[in-house]
Structures are given as C-alpha cells and as structure tokens.
Design a protein around this motif. Structure first.
Motif, short mmCIF file in Angstrom:
data_model
loop_
_atom_site.label_atom_id
_atom_site.label_comp_id
_atom_site.label_asym_id
_atom_site.label_seq_id
_atom_site.Cartn_x
_atom_site.Cartn_y
_atom_site.Cartn_z
N TYR A 9 0.84 -1.19 0.00
CA TYR A 9 0.00 0.00 0.00
C TYR A 9 0.87 1.25 0.00
O TYR A 9 1.89 1.31 0.70
N PRO A 11 0.33 5.02 1.05
CA PRO A 11 -0.64 5.92 1.71
C PRO A 11 -0.86 7.20 0.91
O PRO A 11 0.03 7.68 0.22
N ASN A 45 1.25 6.21 6.66
CA ASN A 45 0.39 5.08 7.00
C ASN A 45 -0.15 5.21 8.42
O ASN A 45 -1.35 5.05 8.67
N ILE A 104 3.07 -2.38 3.97
CA ILE A 104 3.82 -1.25 3.43
C ILE A 104 5.29 -1.62 3.25
O ILE A 104 5.79 -2.55 3.87
#
Length: 181
Positions: A9, A11, A45, A104
């Motif tokens: 991911y 952010p 995040n 992440i």
C-alpha cells in the motif's frame, strides 16, 4: 504483493514533517515526534490509521521486559484485557496476528535516523521486510540489534514513564495526530 498476498500500500496522506502522535492510553499520555523525512511511508500510513480511528480501543498485546511493548493489532479490539494479556484467541483471531489488510514497504534500509533508542516508535513486521501494516512497538531501552531490520518512525518526546508502565492488556484509548507549529 506483500505477505500472504496482501497488496503493498502507498498511503495517500501527505506528510508535513511536523507530525506529533499523541497516544491516550489507560496508563497515561505519550507524545511522539514522527519522522516524516526518514520514514515517510510509515508516518503517512500511521497518520491515516490514527486519523480513521483504527487504533481506538485496541490493546497492547505483547510485553517483553527490557525489550518492547507492542500494540496495533485489530484482533484485540473486542477482547477482554485479561484475555489479551494471556494471549487467548479472540473473536477475530489471536492477538498479534491482525493488520489493516495491506502491507507497506520497509524504510529501515533508507532511513538515516533508523536508531532503536529508548522510547523509539517502530513498526512490527513478519519475516517479510515489506510486511508492516498497523502493529507498532515502543523500545524499552536501546535495541540497536533491530536497526537493520525494522523501521523506526518516531521518537518519544513525553511519556517514557508511561511507556515503562504499559503491559499486555492495557488500552490504547485513541491516537491523534497534531502538528508542531
């Protein structure tokens, strides 16, 4: 892809560089200066998760004296504090096995400030270096053996006395992000 097929991911939160995380816990308040320059993905995040209320009412689930106190597992939300402290399975699984549903990218290899000093805030992960999600820990004393494998993204400004009192089962009432103006 991340661990167990969960996506990596990125952010959307835009790091300003002056973020301070304020942890309201059952033992008191902790203020942490977040390192947006050294660990921008981790800070973004964490700020997204804190801002969404993800951490509200979670419990610290792992305490290793002289090493770390760890929290941020969503499996602890509906659990009784004593069950978390015992490591019992809750309705959503065992404490320490949950996350936000994504992972992440690690930043320990690029962060010039990646030092596990007393009170450092860092992200927990599995064996995969790119598997951090929501679980974090505070160092209980210097833990420099972790410097080359785990991303530090904050330094405690106030509340080291609170950190030293935390145990498994203690509650994270909320985490809010302030900007140091």
């Amino acid at each position: 892809m991340g661990f167990f097929g969960e996506p990596l991911y990125t952010p959307e939160y835009k790091v300003a560089g002056d973020e301070v995380a304020v942890f309201d816990t059952s033992k008191g308040t902790i203020r942490v200066k977040l390192d947006g320059a050294g660990a921008p993905i981790h800070v973004a995040n964490f700020c997204e998760l804190a801002g969404s209320g993800f951490y509200d009412d979670l419990k610290f689930h792992r305490y290793v004296p002289g090493f770390v106190i760890q929290g941020g597992c969503p499996n602890t939300r509906e659990m009784d504090a004593s069950d978390v402290a015992r490591g019992a399975a809750g309705p959503d699984g065992r404490p320490g096995t949950g996350g936000p549903g994504y992972r992440i990218k690690e930043e320990f290899s690029s962060n010039p400030n990646n030092s596990h000093v007393d009170g450092a805030l860092a992200m927990a992960r599995s064996m995969d270096p790119n598997s951090a999600g929501s679980q974090f820990y505070f160092c209980l004393g210097p833990q420099h053996s972790l410097d080359s494998g785990y991303t530090v993204f904050g330094t405690t400004l106030e509340g080291k006395d609170v950190i030293s009192q935390l145990r498994a089962g203690d509650v994270i009432n909320s985490i809010r992000i302030e900007h140091a103006a």
